[in-house]
Design a protein around this motif. Sequence first.
Motif, PDB file in Angstrom:
ATOM      1  N   VAL A 160       0.823  -1.216   0.000  1.00 29.13           N
ATOM      2  CA  VAL A 160       0.000   0.000   0.000  1.00 29.13           C
ATOM      3  C   VAL A 160       0.862   1.275   0.000  1.00 29.13           C
ATOM      4  O   VAL A 160       0.668   2.154  -0.842  1.00 29.13           O
ATOM      5  CB  VAL A 160      -0.990  -0.020   1.180  1.00 29.13           C
ATOM      6  N   PRO A 161       1.825   1.394   0.923  1.00 28.68           N
ATOM      7  CA  PRO A 161       2.650   2.608   0.864  1.00 28.68           C
ATOM      8  C   PRO A 161       3.372   2.759  -0.464  1.00 28.68           C
ATOM      9  O   PRO A 161       3.451   3.853  -1.007  1.00 28.68           O
ATOM     10  CB  PRO A 161       3.653   2.421   2.008  1.00 28.68           C
ATOM     11  N   LEU A 217       1.036   4.034  -3.051  1.00 31.92           N
ATOM     12  CA  LEU A 217       0.692   5.444  -2.834  1.00 31.92           C
ATOM     13  C   LEU A 217       1.823   6.367  -3.260  1.00 31.92           C
ATOM     14  O   LEU A 217       1.606   7.382  -3.921  1.00 31.92           O
ATOM     15  CB  LEU A 217       0.357   5.672  -1.359  1.00 31.92           C
ATOM     16  N   ILE A 218       3.033   6.001  -2.848  1.00 26.64           N
ATOM     17  CA  ILE A 218       4.191   6.817  -3.233  1.00 26.64           C
ATOM     18  C   ILE A 218       4.276   6.888  -4.756  1.00 26.64           C
ATOM     19  O   ILE A 218       4.502   7.947  -5.343  1.00 26.64           O
ATOM     20  CB  ILE A 218       5.499   6.229  -2.665  1.00 26.64           C
ATOM     21  N   ALA A 250       1.721   9.134  -6.151  1.00 27.44           N
ATOM     22  CA  ALA A 250       1.922  10.550  -5.834  1.00 27.44           C
ATOM     23  C   ALA A 250       2.928  11.198  -6.766  1.00 27.44           C
ATOM     24  O   ALA A 250       2.887  12.393  -7.004  1.00 27.44           O
ATOM     25  CB  ALA A 250       2.374  10.682  -4.387  1.00 27.44           C
ATOM     26  N   ARG A 251       3.861  10.398  -7.270  1.00 28.03           N
ATOM     27  CA  ARG A 251       4.863  10.961  -8.167  1.00 28.03           C
ATOM     28  C   ARG A 251       4.930  10.160  -9.462  1.00 28.03           C
ATOM     29  O   ARG A 251       5.916   9.474  -9.726  1.00 28.03           O
ATOM     30  CB  ARG A 251       6.252  10.911  -7.513  1.00 28.03           C
ATOM     31  N   ALA A 285      -2.641   2.120  -9.700  1.00 28.28           N
ATOM     32  CA  ALA A 285      -3.556   2.288 -10.829  1.00 28.28           C
ATOM     33  C   ALA A 285      -4.859   2.939 -10.381  1.00 28.28           C
ATOM     34  O   ALA A 285      -5.371   3.852 -11.034  1.00 28.28           O
ATOM     35  CB  ALA A 285      -3.839   0.930 -11.451  1.00 28.28           C
ATOM     36  N   ASP A 343      -6.296   6.540 -11.396  1.00 25.69           N
ATOM     37  CA  ASP A 343      -7.596   6.554 -12.066  1.00 25.69           C
ATOM     38  C   ASP A 343      -8.552   7.509 -11.376  1.00 25.69           C
ATOM     39  O   ASP A 343      -9.190   8.350 -12.002  1.00 25.69           O
ATOM     40  CB  ASP A 343      -8.211   5.146 -12.006  1.00 25.69           C
ATOM     41  N   GLU A 380      -4.891  20.722  -4.797  1.00 27.40           N
ATOM     42  CA  GLU A 380      -4.559  19.347  -5.152  1.00 27.40           C
ATOM     43  C   GLU A 380      -4.394  18.474  -3.918  1.00 27.40           C
ATOM     44  O   GLU A 380      -4.759  17.315  -3.888  1.00 27.40           O
ATOM     45  CB  GLU A 380      -3.264  19.345  -6.001  1.00 27.40           C
ATOM     46  N   ARG A 381      -3.837  19.060  -2.888  1.00 24.47           N
ATOM     47  CA  ARG A 381      -3.580  18.265  -1.696  1.00 24.47           C
ATOM     48  C   ARG A 381      -4.881  17.815  -1.053  1.00 24.47           C
ATOM     49  O   ARG A 381      -5.010  16.691  -0.611  1.00 24.47           O
ATOM     50  CB  ARG A 381      -2.713  19.034  -0.704  1.00 24.47           C
ATOM     51  N   PHE A 401      -6.357  14.995  -3.156  1.00 24.64           N
ATOM     52  CA  PHE A 401      -5.710  13.709  -2.887  1.00 24.64           C
ATOM     53  C   PHE A 401      -6.162  13.123  -1.559  1.00 24.64           C
ATOM     54  O   PHE A 401      -6.562  11.976  -1.446  1.00 24.64           O
ATOM     55  CB  PHE A 401      -4.187  13.886  -2.910  1.00 24.64           C
ATOM     56  N   ALA A 402      -6.085  13.997  -0.557  1.00 29.29           N
ATOM     57  CA  ALA A 402      -6.354  13.504   0.782  1.00 29.29           C
ATOM     58  C   ALA A 402      -7.786  13.018   0.930  1.00 29.29           C
ATOM     59  O   ALA A 402      -8.024  11.987   1.525  1.00 29.29           O
ATOM     60  CB  ALA A 402      -6.058  14.594   1.792  1.00 29.29           C
ATOM     61  N   MET A 439      -7.689   8.706  -1.750  1.00 31.65           N
ATOM     62  CA  MET A 439      -7.315   7.667  -0.810  1.00 31.65           C
ATOM     63  C   MET A 439      -8.495   6.822  -0.367  1.00 31.65           C
ATOM     64  O   MET A 439      -8.403   5.610  -0.283  1.00 31.65           O
ATOM     65  CB  MET A 439      -6.669   8.304   0.411  1.00 31.65           C
ATOM     66  N   TRP A 450      -9.320   2.355  -1.378  1.00 30.41           N
ATOM     67  CA  TRP A 450      -9.416   1.155  -0.543  1.00 30.41           C
ATOM     68  C   TRP A 450     -10.322   0.083  -1.120  1.00 30.41           C
ATOM     69  O   TRP A 450     -10.120  -1.095  -0.917  1.00 30.41           O
ATOM     70  CB  TRP A 450      -9.903   1.529   0.863  1.00 30.41           C
TER      71      TRP A 450
END
Lengths: 293, 537, 338
Positions: C114-115, C118-119, C122-123, C226, C230, C247-248, C251-252, C256, C260
Amino acid sequence: MTDTAILAPSRLAVVRGHLRGNPLLLVGGIVATAIVLIALLAPLLAPYPADAVSATHPLSVLLPPSMSHWFGTDQVGRDILSRVLYGARVSPLIAVFVILISCVIGIPLGLAAGYFGGVIDEVIMRVTDVFLAFPALLLALAFAAVLPPSLTSTTLAIAIAWWPWYTRLLRGQAASVAGRPYVESCRTLGISRRRIIFRHILPNAITPLIVEISLDVGGVILTAAALSFLGLGAQDPTPDWGLMVSEGQSYFMTQWWLVTFPGLAILITALAFNLLGDGLRDVLDPKRVVKLL
Amino acid sequence: MEDVMIARYRGFLAIGLLIAAGVAVAVLLAGCGGSSAGPVSTTFTYDTYTNVMVGWDPSTENSNSIIALANVYDTLTKYNDETKEVEPLLATSWTTSPDALTWTFQLRPNVYFHTGRLMTAKAVKAAIERTIRLNQGAAYIWAAVKSIDTPSQDTVVFHLKYPGPLSIVASAGYGAYIFDTKASGSESLAKWFEAAHDAGTGPYTVQTWNSGQETELVLTSFPKYWGGWSGAHYKRIVFRVVKQDTTAAQLVGSGQVDFVQRISPALFASLKTNPQLQTLSVPQLMNLIAPLNCKSGPLADLTMRKAIAYAIDYKGIIAASKGAASPSIGIVPPGLWGHSDTLPTYSYDTAKAAQLLNSVGYGPGKKAMNLTLTYTQGDSSEQLVTSIMKSNLAKLNVNLRVQPLAWPTQWAKAQSTNLSDRQDIFMMYWWPDYADPYAWLGGLLATEKTPYWNLSYFSNPQFDEMAGRLEGVAATDMPQAIDLCRQMQIIAYEQMPVMVLYNVTGQFVALKSVGNLHVNPAYAYVVFVYDLEPLPS
Amino acid sequence: MTRYIARRIVLAIGVVAGVVILTFLIARIVPGDPAVSWAGPHAPPSQFAQVRRELGLDRPMVVQIIKYFEGVLTGHWGTSIHTHQPVLSDLSNAAPASLELVLAALLFAIAVGVPMGLISAARPGRLVDHTIRVGSIFGVSMPIFWMALIFQLLFFQKLHLLPVTGRYDPNVAFAHPLHAYTGMAVIDSLLSGNWPMLESSLSHLVLPALVVAAYPAGVIARMVRATVLDTLGETHVQMVRALGFSERTVFARFAMKLAWSPVAAVIALVFAYSLVNTFLVESIFNWPGLGSYAAASIGSLDTPAITGVTLLIALVYVFANLIVDVVQAILDPRIRLG
């Protein structure tokens, strides 16, 4: 009627552009091509081609890697490099046949289900669901375990587990096209079903099909290697990588080369085809969600 | 975006790090924990490669279980492989009549069964008679016995139909155990045994049995053992099933097991240099044999069998076996009377094999032949041998299909009533029930109405007649017996029912702290743990 | 909501019926007499007649299938040829060990996957993304039995760090007997406060679990990446952006949460896949789970046992998928309505 989507020249340029921006696809493609070449040219490349067939050399067993045997020799003295190179024929061959059989079974079924809909669709999809209710390796294992172990039974067993994916894919394609208004008008005008399928549905389906196939090769190779490792696949002396790892297990702690090189071959091959598949998906069908085994 | 993202996945990273930390702690703890054995261990761990308890019945058990049963049960006598003599065990002395038809054994006093009952002559008679009555496993060893008398509490007299070496028979590793026939009371004794009970007189008794688990069997010391417990002895035996010999090597190398039953030659060689280990290379009364199907299939033809015998690279196989194999001559291995180095043998001669095959329409350039061979799954030595055999035969246009099977399945298939289901070539190790060549000449090759061990299905009346005479002659006229043995082996050479691939040299690895370790080839793979002396490690 | 769940359950039952039939067919395609393959080669011919009657082999196929169904539903899954025990009891002995292994593997896989996903999301397109993508494809392409052997060589032989065989040290088990609540050594030792056993079983669990975790970690990382990417491109998220949120925040608050749901979907899939994957590593690590049982059954031509294992895992898979579908429906309203 020429509404079929054709791969226009501009699309190829787009693909080339993608390739430049997608190094993984490039790497995967190159390695995969190399593997195919190795498979084709194995008799020329292998220093001891007889070792990949039936020769044994009991007086030079378990030799460590050296100039005369780059990958060392196995427990009956066969050159491991030659056997690894010839192994490149075995695994992709299984993959080719599995995918061929899956397509032969899956595509017509999927087309029928998607195009005709209704009861046919329900029946076919329920059957497909049942097969998909088993994890692929499990279903393949169950079949392979009850059949006499051989390359053929492995191929059949894996194909039995694999065809549902193609049915599902083609059904989706067929259903989406069949529902469109222009297809209905085709029918009203008297154009045969067959023509509709071949000129409208199939061409649209080719791209996702290619993506599916390229994503599958890696998985099939891993499944075949797993079955051989369990003793359910190719038998000695076939230079199957999974079999070589299995046979080398007893010697592994002291003669690491028996297991390391065939295993690396499996890893690199699966990796290459998975990178290729991933990259192709990015380029050709980015909306498609990651396919899982 | 970055701050939020960092903040968000910091949570996950934290979880991940926590788990990783937990792993690291576990790893460190495991590293620091070390072995739980003290300076002098009282537990002896025997690492075996296959299930220990195949059968619990001391009358009928005929396979791997003896590694445990030999510590639980005693026999009347015991074979000493160094002196090649039989020694007292439950019997303290014995005499025989000049015609070897009457054998009188004097029993050791004050021997108790694990059930608490005293061992008397009547108990001994009851046990042996039961074994004879059930007539399974190795019961044939008592075939010469006509009747048993018990003139006093500690005297047993055997009356034989024909002369036989009863003192050696009584030392057998199979079928000669003395047990308490009254152990189950009114219940079926066989069922009582199968429920993991023992009724022996030996130094150890069954504590727990976990069928199918890695730690399959635990034996614990029997306090009232007649040999007493003074001095240093192991008090507990653990049988651990480890199917991969690489794992076994790791376990013994790290001191977690005391003794490894079977290990590949390569691993054996690598462990020789380990200062904490002792390695033993002991020629066994054992060879690797390949019974050829004389009854049905292509090998029913003698010419075919001879061709196959010439086709195999025996020297190559031995070279590839790296110390675990030595060349064999004749069927009876060295170390037993009846073995002879001057017998005729087949050698690796591809040209001759091709010629023989051609004479019956097969071989290079003619029809291809298909043969099936079964061997025991998991045995890397057998796998190696079959690989070489397959390659040898491929040169002669013979396609050998090799099928590894679990031992019970392999054996059952060979006994199949459907002839076409049987294999063409069987592969197994063969060792005697008691230290005597009869195990090969009689046990392996005498006619069997339903196959049990004669898995070449060989049936030769002249041979049967000689086998029937062998034991009697051996008891009265050894030189003649040796000659008879020789003649029988010559018949075996001419009829080629069984290929002998090599004689087995047992390669055993044990911890140095196992003192007084001796592996007696007459009791294959058995370690008599009571005789060991645990040393400080 | 209830209608959706009810529909899914009915569908699942249908699939289960199909699974049972397919398993039945697998067992019947064994070449030769099915009675022999069910009774085992050691059985006397008299037993074949009994087995034939039990399986109804002389009756029409439909009757046979019904009999088989009856057997499955009443818990009579046949008798294992190599253990001589009822298959179902063998399976219940072996299952907790495999379950423990898979759960531990999934824990690792989620903790890493999962991390990483996500990383990567994010980039996108940067080096870190490419590295993680290659890493996850690596995990998915790894021949797991080979990885197990290499790990054994590395961690046990060379580094002497971790134990290599079994679920715990038998000497520790003897000194501190473990009460079996669930059959899973780690949980049982936690429940009974048996610290030596906890340490022993944990240290034995690490290596096999890490090996089995490779594939699911790769899948989860790819899936998370993915799906997050998406979701970031979807219309309702666009709308939120259009409304002026940074944007933050986007995302938050959106990406996220919705990420899940597919991860949950993947869990069922990788759970079943990992369960089968353990077959390949259990014999290497001497782990007495379903895989070891299956391997022993294969070598003994033990048809009832092979059939039993196949049926069990397929049923588990169907069940797991059903649960996941329901959970997904709860989490993601679009599925319920769509």
